[in-house]
Design an enzyme around this catalytic site. Structure first.
Site, mmCIF file in Angstrom:
data_model
loop_
_atom_site.group_PDB
_atom_site.id
_atom_site.type_symbol
_atom_site.label_atom_id
_atom_site.label_comp_id
_atom_site.label_asym_id
_atom_site.label_seq_id
_atom_site.Cartn_x
_atom_site.Cartn_y
_atom_site.Cartn_z
ATOM 1 N N ASN A 165 58.003 -101.932 60.096
ATOM 2 C CA ASN A 165 58.265 -103.287 59.799
ATOM 3 C C ASN A 165 59.691 -103.174 59.350
ATOM 4 O O ASN A 165 60.413 -102.302 59.374
ATOM 5 C CB ASN A 165 57.432 -103.670 58.780
ATOM 6 C CG ASN A 165 56.979 -103.021 57.346
ATOM 7 O OD1 ASN A 165 58.073 -103.152 56.581
ATOM 8 N ND2 ASN A 165 56.136 -102.293 57.047
ATOM 9 N N LYS A 203 46.613 -111.516 44.949
ATOM 10 C CA LYS A 203 46.921 -109.958 44.633
ATOM 11 C C LYS A 203 46.526 -109.223 43.290
ATOM 12 O O LYS A 203 46.099 -108.138 43.024
ATOM 13 C CB LYS A 203 48.111 -109.319 45.151
ATOM 14 C CG LYS A 203 48.153 -109.377 46.594
ATOM 15 C CD LYS A 203 49.727 -108.791 47.189
ATOM 16 C CE LYS A 203 50.160 -109.568 48.080
ATOM 17 N NZ LYS A 203 49.468 -109.968 49.528
#
Ligand code: C5P
Length: 404
Positions: free
Chosen positions: A216, A345
């Protein structure tokens, strides 16, 4: 909006004693002034054999002080005036002879005189040794360095490598950029003194075959900036880095890995021994279930290959499950709805602090905007360069470790 430069408002006396490394001090003046400091250069007679005061005056924008007998000083006390206005005295290069003088408290010329005359409690003395390796290794130099250190001087370096005399070894003066970074670090508050910090950074690379993989756009810049900021704050820092092309911050221990599994295996055995874990790495969520032994080739029928993917372990969640566990900080790189995803998260990974940022807006860039999300609420750290943000984040982490 950018933060003021790191040395803004600092006044530095830069002393040069005799050594070929004087040529690096010209560049050092430029870097210190670029970092916001005002620089007063003081040169010994020996230093003037290597570089002229003209050069140093032009770069610092101030006449160079070379003598304690300077009638232009209204009180004729250059040693008092110079050391009272300084936030630090940095002697670079510090020759073997100059360090010997400091160790003995001698004061027979301006630079050594002002080192003795400085107010010990508020004007630190930093020495950047520069000499031949035999001189650095000599028992007298070892003794003098130990004595100068015991008396409060801070020794920066020296580095090792090729020397002007043609020999190779310890004794090279640190590079100008390293010295500037050392001075910046010196002035940072030691909020994490005695703490150990573990950081993951960068992308991971999940191999498909020997030449291809899934990765990425993470550059690692934010994690490397946090490693530097934590080290500047006095922590012992370990940085586990995916494949990135970034220099290791000074005094940081770096472990290079490639895949998520390697990152997991590097982090898990050492995480519990750390006080803080900051997971900035953009870990690939999946990896190819099987690694092709050889490069996958196009076949005549033009069929496109397909891969089965398997999930990578969640490193942050695994560290958060350890008992005892470090103080865990997660990162959330999102493309929208930052606060919502960051809070999700926080709960899902069971960590006390999640830092949100917009992935596409920050990947590879030098600046960022952070949103700190914890049980108490949210706080935005306004757009700034990543190092300034990292220093603010370090302050926030330190505050949470020892609430006052
Ligand atoms: O929701 P997501 O898994 O993307 O959460 C991102 C946070 O979790 C980051 O702090 C990242 O470093 C960490 N992470 C991890 N291991 C993974 C995936 C994410 O440590 N496999």
């Amino acid at each position: 909006m950018s933060n003021p430069p790191a040395l803004a408002g600092r006044h530095v006396v830069l002393g040069l004693s005799g050594g070929i490394a004087c040529y690096k001090s010209a560049e050092l003046v430029r870097l210190l002034t670029k970092a916001g400091a005002t620089v007063q250069v003081v040169m010994t007679e020996a230093a003037q054999a290597f570089i002229t005061p003209v050069t140093m005056q032009a770069l610092s924008g101030r006449p160079v002080a070379t003598s304690q007998w300077d009638a232009r000083e209204p009180n004729n006390m250059a040693h008092i005036n110079l050391s009272r206005e300084a936030d630090a005295i940095l002697v670079a290069p510090a020759s073997a002879d100059f360090i010997a003088k400091v160790a003995q408290g001698r004061a027979d010329e301006l630079l050594s005189l002002l080192c003795v005359a400085r107010p010990l409690e508020r004007c630190p003395l930093l020495l950047a040794p520069a000499m031949n390796r035999e001189m650095w290794a000599h028992p007298a130099t070892r003794r003098n360095v130990a004595q100068a250190t015991a008396d409060g001087a801070v020794v920066l370096g020296p580095g090792a490598g090729d020397q002007a005399c043609g020999e190779v070894g310890d004794g090279r003066m640190l590079e100008a950029e390293e010295l500037c970074d050392e001075l910046i670090a010196f002035f940072q508050p030691k909020l994490l003194a005695g703490r150990t910090v573990l950081i993951t950074a960068g992308p991971t690379f999940e191999a498909i075959d020997p030449v291809r993989g899934i990765t990425n756009l993470s550059s690692g810049k934010m994690g490397f900036a946090i490693a530097r900021a934590a080290q500047e704050a006095g922590a012992a820092v370990t940085l586990v880095a995916g494949p990135v092309h970034l220099p290791t911050p000074r005094h940081v221990r770096r472990i290079d890995v490639r895949s998520a599994l390697q990152m997991h295996d590097a982090v898990l055995p050492i995480a519990a021994a750390h006080d803080v874990f900051v997971a900035t790495a953009a870990v690939a969520d999946w990896r190819p279930a099987a690694l092709a032994e050889h490069k996958i080739k196009k076949d005549g029928a033009q069929r496109t290959p397909s891969f089965e993917l398997t999930e990578n372990p969640d490193i942050l969640a695994a560290v958060a499950r350890l008992d005892p566990r470090p103080y865990c900080v997660g990162f959330a790189a999102e493309s929208q709805d930052l606060a919502h995803h960051a809070r999700e998260k926080l709960v899902r990974k069971n960590v006390p602090l999640v830092v949100g940022n917009l992935g596409p807006a920050t990947f590879g860039r030098d600046d960022n905007t952070l949103l700190l999300v914890d049980a108490a609420g949210e706080r935005e750290l306004a757009t700034a360069d990543k190092l300034s943000l990292a220093r603010e984040l370090v302050r926030e982490i330190a505050r949470r470790l020892s609430p006052s």
